[in-house]
Design an enzyme around this catalytic site. Sequence first.
Site, PDB file in Angstrom:
ATOM      1  N   ARG A 123      -8.393  31.502  45.325  1.00 52.09           N
ATOM      2  CA  ARG A 123      -8.877  32.505  46.298  1.00 52.09           C
ATOM      3  C   ARG A 123      -9.467  31.870  47.556  1.00 52.09           C
ATOM      4  NH1 ARG A 123     -10.357  35.019  41.455  1.00 52.09           N
ATOM      5  NH2 ARG A 123      -8.830  36.624  40.988  1.00 52.09           N
ATOM      6  N   LYS A 145      -3.870  31.595  61.702  1.00 51.09           N
ATOM      7  CA  LYS A 145      -2.693  32.267  61.131  1.00 51.09           C
ATOM      8  C   LYS A 145      -1.937  31.279  60.256  1.00 51.09           C
ATOM      9  CE  LYS A 145      -1.295  35.604  64.649  1.00 51.09           C
ATOM     10  NZ  LYS A 145      -0.187  35.930  65.556  1.00 51.09           N
ATOM     11  N   GLU A 187       5.170  26.871  74.729  1.00 52.80           N
ATOM     12  CA  GLU A 187       3.937  27.603  74.369  1.00 52.80           C
ATOM     13  C   GLU A 187       2.853  27.373  75.431  1.00 52.80           C
ATOM     14  OE1 GLU A 187       3.750  29.861  72.135  1.00 52.80           O
ATOM     15  OE2 GLU A 187       4.887  29.346  70.330  1.00 52.80           O
ATOM     16  N   LYS A 228      -6.802  29.517  74.285  1.00 53.83           N
ATOM     17  CA  LYS A 228      -6.534  30.129  72.979  1.00 53.83           C
ATOM     18  C   LYS A 228      -7.849  30.348  72.224  1.00 53.83           C
ATOM     19  CE  LYS A 228      -3.786  30.475  68.920  1.00 53.83           C
ATOM     20  NZ  LYS A 228      -2.671  30.141  68.087  1.00 53.83           N
ATOM     21  N   GLU A 238      -6.237  39.756  65.807  1.00 58.33           N
ATOM     22  CA  GLU A 238      -5.160  40.272  66.656  1.00 58.33           C
ATOM     23  C   GLU A 238      -5.141  41.804  66.756  1.00 58.33           C
ATOM     24  OE1 GLU A 238      -1.243  37.889  66.993  1.00 58.33           O
ATOM     25  OE2 GLU A 238      -0.664  39.747  66.034  1.00 58.33           O
ATOM     26  N   ARG A 242      -5.837  39.275  71.595  1.00 59.58           N
ATOM     27  CA  ARG A 242      -5.030  38.162  71.075  1.00 59.58           C
ATOM     28  C   ARG A 242      -3.535  38.464  71.145  1.00 59.58           C
ATOM     29  NH1 ARG A 242      -5.977  34.689  65.411  1.00 59.58           N
ATOM     30  NH2 ARG A 242      -4.156  33.377  65.697  1.00 59.58           N
ATOM     31  N   ASN A 246       1.472  36.742  72.051  1.00 61.44           N
ATOM     32  CA  ASN A 246       2.818  37.019  71.543  1.00 61.44           C
ATOM     33  C   ASN A 246       3.829  37.228  72.669  1.00 61.44           C
ATOM     34  OD1 ASN A 246       2.238  36.950  68.714  1.00 61.44           O
ATOM     35  ND2 ASN A 246       1.086  38.832  69.037  1.00 61.44           N
ATOM     36  N   HIS A 249       7.427  36.508  72.132  1.00 66.54           N
ATOM     37  CA  HIS A 249       7.617  36.273  70.698  1.00 66.54           C
ATOM     38  C   HIS A 249       8.373  37.375  69.963  1.00 66.54           C
ATOM     39  CE1 HIS A 249       5.076  32.877  71.359  1.00 66.54           C
ATOM     40  NE2 HIS A 249       5.058  32.554  70.073  1.00 66.54           N
ATOM     41  N   HIS A 253      11.099  35.709  67.550  1.00 68.38           N
ATOM     42  CA  HIS A 253      11.156  35.745  66.086  1.00 68.38           C
ATOM     43  C   HIS A 253      12.477  36.350  65.609  1.00 68.38           C
ATOM     44  CE1 HIS A 253       6.514  35.402  65.633  1.00 68.38           C
ATOM     45  NE2 HIS A 253       7.102  34.234  65.665  1.00 68.38           N
ATOM     46  N   HIS A 266      11.286  26.795  67.632  1.00 70.88           N
ATOM     47  CA  HIS A 266      10.469  27.979  67.897  1.00 70.88           C
ATOM     48  C   HIS A 266      10.206  28.123  69.404  1.00 70.88           C
ATOM     49  CE1 HIS A 266       7.480  31.087  67.351  1.00 70.88           C
ATOM     50  NE2 HIS A 266       6.583  30.353  67.989  1.00 70.88           N
TER      51      HIS A 266
HETATM   52  N1  LIG Z   1       0.266  29.764  62.797  1.00 68.64           N
HETATM   53  C1  LIG Z   1       0.466  30.001  64.068  1.00 68.64           C
HETATM   54  O1  LIG Z   1      -0.391  30.553  64.782  1.00 68.64           O
HETATM   55  C2  LIG Z   1       1.768  29.573  64.695  1.00 68.64           C
HETATM   56  C3  LIG Z   1       1.915  29.603  66.086  1.00 68.64           C
HETATM   57  C4  LIG Z   1       3.100  29.125  66.633  1.00 68.64           C
HETATM   58  C5  LIG Z   1       4.103  28.630  65.797  1.00 68.64           C
HETATM   59  N2  LIG Z   1       3.929  28.631  64.465  1.00 68.64           N
HETATM   60  C6  LIG Z   1       4.949  28.082  63.557  1.00 68.64           C
HETATM   61  O2  LIG Z   1       5.034  26.688  63.796  1.00 68.64           O
HETATM   62  C7  LIG Z   1       6.341  26.232  63.421  1.00 68.64           C
HETATM   63  C8  LIG Z   1       6.888  25.336  64.519  1.00 68.64           C
HETATM   64  O3  LIG Z   1       6.037  24.237  64.639  1.00 68.64           O
HETATM   65  P1  LIG Z   1       6.582  22.825  65.158  1.00 68.64           P
HETATM   66  O4  LIG Z   1       7.353  23.017  66.393  1.00 68.64           O
HETATM   67  O5  LIG Z   1       5.431  21.904  65.134  1.00 68.64           O
HETATM   68  O6  LIG Z   1       7.676  22.479  64.046  1.00 68.64           O
HETATM   69  P2  LIG Z   1       7.737  21.448  62.840  1.00 68.64           P
HETATM   70  O7  LIG Z   1       6.499  21.445  62.066  1.00 68.64           O
HETATM   71  O8  LIG Z   1       9.006  21.762  62.144  1.00 68.64           O
HETATM   72  O9  LIG Z   1       7.874  20.051  63.588  1.00 68.64           O
HETATM   73  C9  LIG Z   1       9.034  19.772  64.334  1.00 68.64           C
HETATM   74  C10 LIG Z   1       9.633  18.416  63.928  1.00 68.64           C
HETATM   75  O10 LIG Z   1       8.809  17.380  64.437  1.00 68.64           O
HETATM   76  C11 LIG Z   1       8.547  16.423  63.409  1.00 68.64           C
HETATM   77  N3  LIG Z   1       7.285  15.779  63.769  1.00 68.64           N
HETATM   78  C12 LIG Z   1       6.035  16.277  63.631  1.00 68.64           C
HETATM   79  N4  LIG Z   1       5.151  15.465  64.214  1.00 68.64           N
HETATM   80  C13 LIG Z   1       5.838  14.412  64.712  1.00 68.64           C
HETATM   81  C14 LIG Z   1       5.494  13.262  65.456  1.00 68.64           C
HETATM   82  N5  LIG Z   1       4.242  13.020  65.843  1.00 68.64           N
HETATM   83  N6  LIG Z   1       6.468  12.393  65.808  1.00 68.64           N
HETATM   84  C15 LIG Z   1       7.767  12.646  65.461  1.00 68.64           C
HETATM   85  N7  LIG Z   1       8.164  13.736  64.789  1.00 68.64           N
HETATM   86  C16 LIG Z   1       7.206  14.613  64.437  1.00 68.64           C
HETATM   87  C17 LIG Z   1       8.566  17.226  62.139  1.00 68.64           C
HETATM   88  O11 LIG Z   1       8.828  16.417  61.039  1.00 68.64           O
HETATM   89  C18 LIG Z   1       9.702  18.203  62.409  1.00 68.64           C
HETATM   90  O12 LIG Z   1      10.934  17.603  62.123  1.00 68.64           O
HETATM   91  C19 LIG Z   1       7.190  27.479  63.229  1.00 68.64           C
HETATM   92  O13 LIG Z   1       7.361  27.695  61.854  1.00 68.64           O
HETATM   93  C20 LIG Z   1       6.329  28.596  63.829  1.00 68.64           C
HETATM   94  O14 LIG Z   1       6.551  29.834  63.209  1.00 68.64           O
HETATM   95  C21 LIG Z   1       2.781  29.085  63.892  1.00 68.64           C
END
Ligand SMILES: NC(=O)c1ccc[n+]([C@@H]2O[C@H](COP(=O)([O-])OP(=O)(O)OC[C@H]3O[C@@H](n4cnc5c(N)ncnc54)[C@H](O)[C@@H]3O)[C@@H](O)[C@H]2O)c1
Length: 357
Positions: A123, A145, A187, A228, A238, A242, A246, A249, A253, A266
């Site tokens: 939990r 999130k 972003e 942010k 949100e 907030r 989006n 977005h 999505h 993304h």
């Molecule tokens: N929770 C939230 O508020 C929120 C907001 C925006 C996006 N997201 C989510 O985040 C995800 C996208 O995140 P992302 O773009 O970081 O993707 P990711 O985590 O898939 O990373 C992208 C790639 O970069 C590699 N990588 C990570 N750090 C590295 C580094 N320092 N050097 C070399 N390679 C590296 C990873 O292994 C991966 O292959 C999506 O699933 C999206 O839905 C969440």
Amino acid sequence: MTMNVVHVELGERSYSIHIGDGAWDLLQENLREWNSAGKVMVVTDERVHSIYGHRIEELAGAPNSPATVVVVPQGEKSKSFGRLEDLCRKMAGAGLDRGSLVVALGGGVVGDLAGLAASIYLRGVSVIQVPTTLLSMVDSSTGGKTGINLPEGKNQVGTFHQPQGVYANTDVLRTLESRDWYSGMAEIVKISLTLDPELFAYLEKVNDLGPEGGVDIQLIVEAACRRKAEVISIDEKEAGPRLVLNFGHTLAHALESSLGLGEIRHGEAVAIGMRAALSLSKQICGLDEGQYRRAMAVIEKIPVPDIRYDQNLEQFLTRDKKRIGGRVRCILLEDIGRCHVTSLDDPGELVKALALS
Ligand SMILES: NC(=O)c1ccc[n+]([C@@H]2O[C@H](COP(=O)([O-])OP(=O)(O)OC[C@H]3O[C@@H](n4cnc5c(N)ncnc54)[C@H](O)[C@@H]3O)[C@@H](O)[C@H]2O)c1
């Protein structure tokens, strides 16, 4: 050594975002203390581990009780129920209890998955976000999130679970692939358009937003985190302000889901979504032609892949989790730095705007 701190004010759930090349040294110091108080589990992905494995072992090493390190496959497919179950079982296997700490060290995928596991295991146990991509530094690591995907749509299962702290070592951005760099940059452009005209003016001046373009990364990561953090402080769940985060977005999505998860980054999808939202902003809320052109010129500095859209797109749009009463919520721009939250009867309007953008 550079280090800036941005505070997220959320009463008893307040925390700090540490930004700079000294962030991991500070993390190591803090982990030593946490480690002596309770069990620590570090979650990372294969790619990050292959590049930074040695440093991660150092971070996780504690004289008497080293942290457990769990490595998940890289990429969007790790945001699944199967991976979530596996991670929770590893937490149980390692004997994590209510006083334990999970460290999510990686991009948004690791942050979302490990954050969700931490929020439901027993939990809820504490989590620290250690973002390693540009996108996760400026967006996903802050705000609490968490989530995984369903075949029906992206991030359809998740929780709000604020981290205890965020440690963003900007040095590790050097090893990012160019597409991942630009994905994070999208972003940052979003935050500038919706909340920060000063940041927007800076991005407008820089010709090349790519990894070799000479952008002041410390400055823009800090500015984006600050904006942010301000928004989260006034609207954690949100309900209102907030929502502007989006921007772009709704379409993004749906695009990601319709193309198949992982097919497009993304941030690339967000850049495409922002173009469509800008077109719609001109039609619906009177975005001035001059401001439209300025905004579009900055978004176009983000390269996006040439992709085909099919009928699936509208289906996924109608499933958007931010829909209200059958209408699709959409964030539009009245001016740079000023948004308008609206809802569309017909998701096809966004698809049409996409064709026009
Ligand atoms: N929770 C939230 O508020 C929120 C907001 C925006 C996006 N997201 C989510 O985040 C995800 C996208 O995140 P992302 O773009 O970081 O993707 P990711 O985590 O898939 O990373 C992208 C790639 O970069 C590699 N990588 C990570 N750090 C590295 C580094 N320092 N050097 C070399 N390679 C590296 C990873 O292994 C991966 O292959 C999506 O699933 C999206 O839905 C969440």
